[in-house]
Design an enzyme around this catalytic site. Structure first.
Site, PDB file in Angstrom:
ATOM      1  CG  ASN A   1       4.677  -8.722   2.240  1.00  0.00           C
ATOM      2  OD1 ASN A   1       4.642  -9.700   2.974  1.00  0.00           O
ATOM      3  ND2 ASN A   1       3.731  -8.432   1.379  1.00  0.00           N
TER       4      ASN A   1
ATOM      5  CB  CYS B   1      11.158   5.721  -3.563  1.00  0.00           C
ATOM      6  SG  CYS B   1      10.298   5.034  -2.143  1.00  0.00           S
TER       7      CYS B   1
HETATM    8  P1  H2U Z   1       4.267  -3.703  -0.373  1.00  0.00           P
HETATM    9  O1  H2U Z   1       5.599  -3.326  -0.899  1.00  0.00           O
HETATM   10  O2  H2U Z   1       4.344  -4.348   0.979  1.00  0.00           O
HETATM   11  O3  H2U Z   1       3.462  -4.458  -1.350  1.00  0.00           O
HETATM   12  O4  H2U Z   1       3.457  -2.347  -0.057  1.00  0.00           O
HETATM   13  C1  H2U Z   1       3.370  -1.258  -0.890  1.00  0.00           C
HETATM   14  C2  H2U Z   1       1.937  -0.816  -0.959  1.00  0.00           C
HETATM   15  O5  H2U Z   1       1.920   0.518  -1.431  1.00  0.00           O
HETATM   16  C3  H2U Z   1       1.122  -1.651  -1.939  1.00  0.00           C
HETATM   17  O6  H2U Z   1       0.091  -2.295  -1.237  1.00  0.00           O
HETATM   18  C4  H2U Z   1       0.780   0.710  -2.218  1.00  0.00           C
HETATM   19  C5  H2U Z   1       0.574  -0.612  -2.917  1.00  0.00           C
HETATM   20  O7  H2U Z   1      -0.793  -0.814  -3.183  1.00  0.00           O
HETATM   21  N1  H2U Z   1       0.991   1.853  -3.100  1.00  0.00           N
HETATM   22  C6  H2U Z   1       0.273   3.028  -2.894  1.00  0.00           C
HETATM   23  O8  H2U Z   1      -0.575   3.085  -2.005  1.00  0.00           O
HETATM   24  N2  H2U Z   1       0.523   4.115  -3.669  1.00  0.00           N
HETATM   25  C7  H2U Z   1       1.426   4.144  -4.704  1.00  0.00           C
HETATM   26  O9  H2U Z   1       1.610   5.156  -5.332  1.00  0.00           O
HETATM   27  C8  H2U Z   1       2.162   2.907  -5.051  1.00  0.00           C
HETATM   28  C9  H2U Z   1       1.966   1.723  -4.162  1.00  0.00           C
HETATM   29 ZN    ZN Z   2      11.907   5.599  -0.606  1.00  0.00          ZN
END
Ligand code: H2U
Ligand code: ZN
Length: 348
Positions: free
Chosen positions: A155, A51
């Protein structure tokens, strides 16, 4: 009001969005077999090594999350808005092809280090920390002269396109006021000008008199299925006092917001005994330097589920080409949520 009025197709007006919704209650008499929920939808893992939101893990671009102990906020690595995007050059373009500069910021806020939690099963004290962070973020972003609006939203669930079950929300701060709040602001201003009172204060009075659409409440907030709800179990969270943003909240209001968010999401989860998917977010005063005395703090919950953990409502056909439509009345939806236990089904 006579119950029978609502047995037949009719349309209802949403004064906040200035839109109508078609209500077709007779269609709920169609027979259907309730489905058995295949799984609760909760993650079993308190820490997921894969994650990108868990403490200590790596994110895109080689960023490392700290071993955070309560909340953790960072700039979205795939931000939809950038603080320094230049104005598009539209010189010589046809006048129907308009474009404007849009600078901004996107942040991600992790609610808790525990990957398996959701707002519904978090401790109220931990949700309170999230509320404090929202208020801080709102004030900090609002102080930036390039920012005119701050949208905080969550979300929840794969069905809503959330990329990760780890409890988190997003904050998008924009140079322009986005369309949804812009419409609501116009409506609230026009209502105030016409009636000399606040649209949502008056609406709250109407609903607390009628009682049939109220889901839950505490000293500071009321959650109800609005008269004009489009999604089957859509709710509107209203501050009892006329207040514009979290930045103006008292300590009691912050604590009460944590409480009402937990109450609401617990009822949602209990409805189909699943981790209930939704998009929710707060509508607060813009930060463009203008005065907005007519605006009333509220949150919208837009959940897609219709009649089980897997059967969702789609906004297609007549709804995309005509107008939104619903079968189950807001009164029935509110009653179904209201009668549920305040204790989360996984803790029974
Ligand atoms: P959502 O699950 O609500 O889409 O939000 C997750 C956000 O996390 C998503 O907008 C960001 C994605 O761009 N993200 C990061 O900033 N870094 C990461 O390494 C993966 C995802
Ligand atoms: Zn996590």
């Amino acid at each position: 009001m006579s119950e029978s009025v609502y047995q037949f197709p009719h349309r209802r007006y949403n004064p906040l969005r200035r839109q109508w919704v078609l209500v077709s209650p007779h269609r709920t008499q169609r027979p259907w077999q309730g489905e058995v929920n295949p799984s609760s939808g909760f993650s079993e893992m308190r820490y997921d090594p894969a994650c990108y939101l868990c403490p200590g893990n790596e994110r895109a671009g080689g960023h490392h999350n700290p071993r955070y102990e309560n909340v953790f906020i960072f700039d979205n690595d795939y931000a939809a808005l950038l603080p320094d995007s230049p104005a598009p050059n539209t010189d010589g373009m046809p006048n129907l092809l308009r474009a404007e500069q849009e600078r901004g910021r996107c942040r991600v806020l992790c609610f808790h280090p525990d990957h398996s939690l959701t707002v519904a099963v978090m401790e109220e004290a931990d949700i309170r920390r999230v509320v404090d962070t929202w208020a801080e973020q709102f004030s900090e972003l609002a102080a930036n002269p390039d920012i005119r609006h701050v949208q905080i939203f969550e979300n929840r669930g794969a069905m809503m396109g959330a990329s990760n079950p780890h409890p988190h929300c997003q904050i998008w701060a924009t140079e322009h006021i986005p369309d949804e709040p812009a419409i609501e602001i116009e409506s609230q201003k026009a209502y105030q000008a016409e009636h000399g009172s606040c649209l949502l204060c008056d609406y709250l009075k109407t609903e607390t008199n009628e009682k049939t659409r109220i889901v839950c409440e505490n000293e500071e907030f009321v959650v109800l299925v609005p008269w004009w709800a489009v999604w089957p179990f859509e709710t509107l969270l209203l501050a009892r006092n006329h207040v514009g943003s979290m930045a103006e909240f008292s300590a009691a209001q912050r604590a009460a917001l944590a409480n009402i968010l937990k109450q609401t999401t617990t009822r949602y989860d209990n409805l189909f005994e699943t981790s209930f998917p939704y998009t929710m977010g707060f509508h607060q005063t813009p930060c463009d330097g203008g005065k907005y005395p007519e605006l009333h703090f509220h949150a919208h919950y837009y959940p897609p589920l219709l009649r089980s953990a897997t059967v969702r409502k789609f906004m297609v056909g007549f709804e995309m080409l005509g107008m939104p439509q619903r079968d189950i009345t807001p009164e029935v939806a509110a009653e179904r949520l209201r009668v549920l236990s305040e204790i989360h089904f996984t803790k029974r």
